[in-house]
Each structure stands twice: as C-alpha cells, then as structure tokens.
Design an enzyme around this catalytic site. Sequence first.
Site, PDB file in Angstrom:
ATOM      1  N   GLU A 179      -2.196   5.816  -8.815  1.00 21.45           N
ATOM      2  CA  GLU A 179      -2.496   6.923  -8.011  1.00 21.45           C
ATOM      3  C   GLU A 179      -2.927   7.982  -9.090  1.00 21.45           C
ATOM      4  OE1 GLU A 179      -3.185   7.304  -3.966  1.00 21.45           O
ATOM      5  OE2 GLU A 179      -3.497   9.945  -3.933  1.00 21.45           O
TER       6      GLU A 179
ATOM      7  N   SER B   3     -11.793   4.897   2.267  1.00 24.47           N
ATOM      8  CA  SER B   3     -12.844   4.630   2.629  1.00 24.47           C
ATOM      9  C   SER B   3     -13.726   3.446   3.463  1.00 24.47           C
ATOM     10  CB  SER B   3     -13.160   3.491   1.419  1.00 24.47           C
ATOM     11  OG  SER B   3     -12.776   4.102   0.449  1.00 24.47           O
TER      12      SER B   3
ATOM     13  N   ASP C 104      -8.672   0.892   6.329  1.00 26.48           N
ATOM     14  CA  ASP C 104      -8.266   0.061   7.786  1.00 26.48           C
ATOM     15  C   ASP C 104      -8.064   0.892   9.298  1.00 26.48           C
ATOM     16  OD1 ASP C 104      -5.387  -0.312   9.713  1.00 26.48           O
ATOM     17  OD2 ASP C 104      -4.440   1.187   8.598  1.00 26.48           O
ATOM     18  N   THR C 105      -8.676   1.919   8.788  1.00 29.73           N
ATOM     19  CA  THR C 105      -9.625   2.687  10.388  1.00 29.73           C
ATOM     20  C   THR C 105     -10.350   1.968  10.781  1.00 29.73           C
ATOM     21  OG1 THR C 105      -8.477   4.634   9.469  1.00 29.73           O
ATOM     22  CG2 THR C 105     -10.186   4.889  11.123  1.00 29.73           C
TER      23      THR C 105
ATOM     24  N   HIS D 152      -7.378   9.594   4.549  1.00 29.98           N
ATOM     25  CA  HIS D 152      -7.471   8.158   5.251  1.00 29.98           C
ATOM     26  C   HIS D 152      -7.845   9.084   7.181  1.00 29.98           C
ATOM     27  CE1 HIS D 152      -4.107   7.934   2.145  1.00 29.98           C
ATOM     28  NE2 HIS D 152      -4.980   6.613   2.445  1.00 29.98           N
ATOM     29  N   GLY D 153      -7.518   7.544   7.861  1.00 29.53           N
ATOM     30  CA  GLY D 153      -7.866   7.710   9.305  1.00 29.53           C
ATOM     31  C   GLY D 153      -9.505   8.520   9.111  1.00 29.53           C
TER      32      GLY D 153
ATOM     33  N   ASP E 100       0.955  -1.021  -0.288  1.00 26.01           N
ATOM     34  CA  ASP E 100       0.398  -0.147   0.240  1.00 26.01           C
ATOM     35  C   ASP E 100       0.981   1.206  -0.052  1.00 26.01           C
ATOM     36  OD1 ASP E 100      -2.324   1.280  -0.219  1.00 26.01           O
ATOM     37  OD2 ASP E 100      -2.409   1.527   2.367  1.00 26.01           O
ATOM     38  N   HIS E 101       0.609   1.829  -1.019  1.00 22.68           N
ATOM     39  CA  HIS E 101       1.530   3.776  -1.350  1.00 22.68           C
ATOM     40  C   HIS E 101       2.773   3.575  -1.275  1.00 22.68           C
ATOM     41  CE1 HIS E 101      -2.222   5.779  -0.541  1.00 22.68           C
ATOM     42  NE2 HIS E 101      -3.147   4.904   0.388  1.00 22.68           N
TER      43      HIS E 101
HETATM   44  P1  13P Z   1      -9.124   4.584   5.963  1.00 23.86           P
HETATM   45  O1  13P Z   1      -8.144   4.996   7.008  1.00 23.86           O
HETATM   46  O2  13P Z   1     -10.427   5.551   5.507  1.00 23.86           O
HETATM   47  O3  13P Z   1      -9.203   3.090   6.442  1.00 23.86           O
HETATM   48  O4  13P Z   1      -8.303   4.141   4.410  1.00 23.86           O
HETATM   49  C1  13P Z   1      -6.988   3.137   3.957  1.00 23.86           C
HETATM   50  C2  13P Z   1      -6.704   3.675   2.879  1.00 23.86           C
HETATM   51  O5  13P Z   1      -6.387   3.961   1.581  1.00 23.86           O
HETATM   52  C3  13P Z   1      -5.446   2.780   3.067  1.00 23.86           C
HETATM   53  O6  13P Z   1      -4.811   2.960   1.517  1.00 23.86           O
HETATM   54  O1  G3H Z   2      -2.562   4.406   3.646  1.00 18.87           O
HETATM   55  C1  G3H Z   2      -3.203   4.390   4.946  1.00 18.87           C
HETATM   56  C2  G3H Z   2      -3.438   2.790   5.976  1.00 18.87           C
HETATM   57  O2  G3H Z   2      -4.029   2.887   6.606  1.00 18.87           O
HETATM   58  C3  G3H Z   2      -1.677   2.706   6.156  1.00 18.87           C
HETATM   59  O3  G3H Z   2      -1.817   3.583   7.376  1.00 18.87           O
HETATM   60  O4  G3H Z   2       0.459   4.127   7.131  1.00 18.87           O
HETATM   61  O5  G3H Z   2      -0.158   4.717   9.404  1.00 18.87           O
HETATM   62  O6  G3H Z   2       0.434   2.173   8.392  1.00 18.87           O
HETATM   63  P1  G3H Z   2       0.268   3.647   8.119  1.00 18.87           P
HETATM   64 ZN    ZN Z   3      -5.431   4.935   1.058  1.00 21.55          ZN
END
Ligand code: 13P
Ligand code: G3H
Ligand code: ZN
Length: 358
Positions: free
Chosen positions: A141, A233, A276-277, A197-198, A83-84
């Site tokens: 992205e 999301s 994730d959140t 995010h978050g 991710d990212h």
């Molecule tokens: P949330 O913080 O909304 O769960 O998003 C997670 C996310 O986009 C991870 O790449």
């Molecule tokens: O993209 C955001 C995800 O929630 C991952 O978060 O970089 O704190 O692991 P993190």
């Molecule tokens: Zn993300």
Amino acid sequence: MALVPMRLLLDHAAENNYGLVALNVNNMEQIQSIMMAAEKTESPVIIQASRGARAYAQNNYLRHLIIAASELYPNIPVCMHLDHGDKPASCLDAIEAGFTSVMMDGSLTTDGQAADYDYNVKVTKEVVTAAHARGVSVEGEIGVLGSLEHCGGEKEDGHGLEGTVDHSKLLTDPDEAARFVADTGVDALAVAIGTSHGAYKFSTKPTGSVLSMDTIKNIHAKLPNTHLVMHGSSSVPQELQDIINKYGGKIKPTFGVPVEEIQLGIKHGVRKVNVDTDNRLAITGAIRKVFAETPEKFDPRDFLKPAREAMMKLCMERMTQFGQAGHAGKIKQITLADQAARYASAKKGACGTGCGCK
Ligand code: 13P
Ligand code: G3H
Ligand code: ZN
C-alpha cells in the site's frame, strides 16, 4: 483443488478486463455465503482475513474453513489472503499457516502513524522476497487510507489515518506509486483515493472532491501493468441501512462508494476491490429482522440461515457488477509451487526479486 495464489486471479482479471471483489470473513457462515455466491455466478474468489479476524477465529478455524471451501468447490479457484498485515512477522506467520497471498500494509507504522517511504519499501520488500520464494502473492500500500471528509466525526474502523489533519497523505502520489512498485516488486498495489473503512465514509453521494477516481486514472497511466486495489469499497446501500433501522438498529445517514465509481476504477486498472462493511450490514439486517418478527425463536440456525442468504445475495451482486462472474472455469488453477517457479524464471527486474518488473 488447492488454494491458488492471488497473482493468478489478478493476471486473469487484467487480461479479461474485470475486477474481483475481495471479501472479509470471520466465521463459517461468511465463507459459506461467498462459496454459494461463487458457485451460482461461477466466480473465482478472494477470501480475506484481517489480523482481527485471525485472532477472533484463533487462526486455525479460519484456515481450515477456507481449505474446506476449496475442497467442497474444486472448480472454483480460491485465494486465501491476509488483509492489512501490519509487519513482516504477521505476513510470515500467515504464509506459514498456508495463506496464498498477504498484504504488507507498510503505509502505517505498527503504532498506526503514517510511515515514511523508506520504511514502507523496507518492510514490503522483505515480505516480497520471502513470499515470492514460496509462490505467495503480495499486496502493498502506498498513500494512507482515510476519509477526505471526516464524515459525521465517526471514527474509522481501523487500518487508516482517520482523525489526522494531514490530508496530503490521503491521496497516493502517482510518481511515488511507480517508484514503490519498482522498488518492491509487489503483485498488487493498494492506493489511497479518499476512501475509508467502515460504514461512515461520506455524508452525501461522493463527488470527485472527496472520492478521487482521477488519482486511480493517473496511477494507471503511469503503471498500466500493475494490479490496483481499492480498499474501503463498500457501497453502504441505502436499503441495507433501512432494514437495520426498521428493525431497531441505529445507522446514521451515510454514503459509501457507488458501484459505478468502482466500475470506472476497473476500467482503469483496479483488479481487487475490498468489501467487508456491506456484508456486515446485510448480516445484521437479516438477523435483526428475525429477532424483531419472531422473538420466540432461539435456535441460532433460524437467524444464521437468513444472514447467510443476505450475504450471499450481496456477494452475487458484486461478483456480477465487477465482472468476475462466469470466469471460474476459465482459469487454469496452479499451485504455489508453480507460481514460485514463475517468479524464479521471470526476468530479474529493477527490484531484484524476479517479479518481472522493469
Ligand atoms: P469496507 O469497510 O468499505 O467494506 O472496506 C473493507 C476493506 O477495505 C478491507 O480491507
Ligand atoms: O480493513 C478492514 C476490514 O474491514 C477488516 O476489519 O480489522 O475489523 O476485521 P477488522
Ligand atoms: Zn482495507
């Protein structure tokens, strides 16, 4: 069964009109929660690790835990996704470690500034070329994630452009999206629609002025064959906020992305939905409850088991709501080598990568 490329899962989701929740992990219990939920709902899964997660778990722990998951549940197709990724080197390192899919997030520079189009194409294309040769999928992205609202002045949890004033960057331009896909040959495209995010995304239930589902519709109209990705999301359910606050937490009033808006997105080409959140909230609530109600307990299993159950429940809900439930056994699992052969034999498109783009 070996881990599968993400492209396999996204193609199946597109052919059968459903979306896949992509779930972030940092430890064993989170992976177990996902696999328990996948087994109960018969869902294929995308398990994703951020660079922060890989650093936290020293890479190898996570890698082996996800491989263990795919061995323990051979009938569940499992994709291991980065991710990212912030630069080609991060993606190449993950590919080397066995990840079957990577995100090259070239929307930001490595300093966290909004990147220009040419930089984004350059780094993304570099990753696509290296990844596709090995059958690994690539998510790019275009547009930059970040709240259109700056809810409550909270800072976003990284990977976005929170705090800037340039709102024009926070909604993906559909024409630029079409150009980007043709220029890079990505397998999946993350787009900016006003999510961040978050936990602190919106101060009221979002309307179209802060959560632009129209942007998704317009991009899908231009790119009907591209798998779209919604980041940020989490729905930040009120009941999870309430549990945390009931047991001594301090979550300020907040709203996430309503599930029905995600379901609308899935009707318009969204195939991967990052969450994730919500799981962080579910875990925290369950642990706080144990600590508050039974302060005499000190065996970590006494609070990790309820935490695992709470995350499993959330994952099962999303797997069902997004439509991936019931599909695990319908997907013919393939290896990275099979997928590499597919890329190689695909008609060379405008991007020159052999991804099949026009
Ligand atoms: P949330 O913080 O909304 O769960 O998003 C997670 C996310 O986009 C991870 O790449
Ligand atoms: O993209 C955001 C995800 O929630 C991952 O978060 O970089 O704190 O692991 P993190
Ligand atoms: Zn993300």
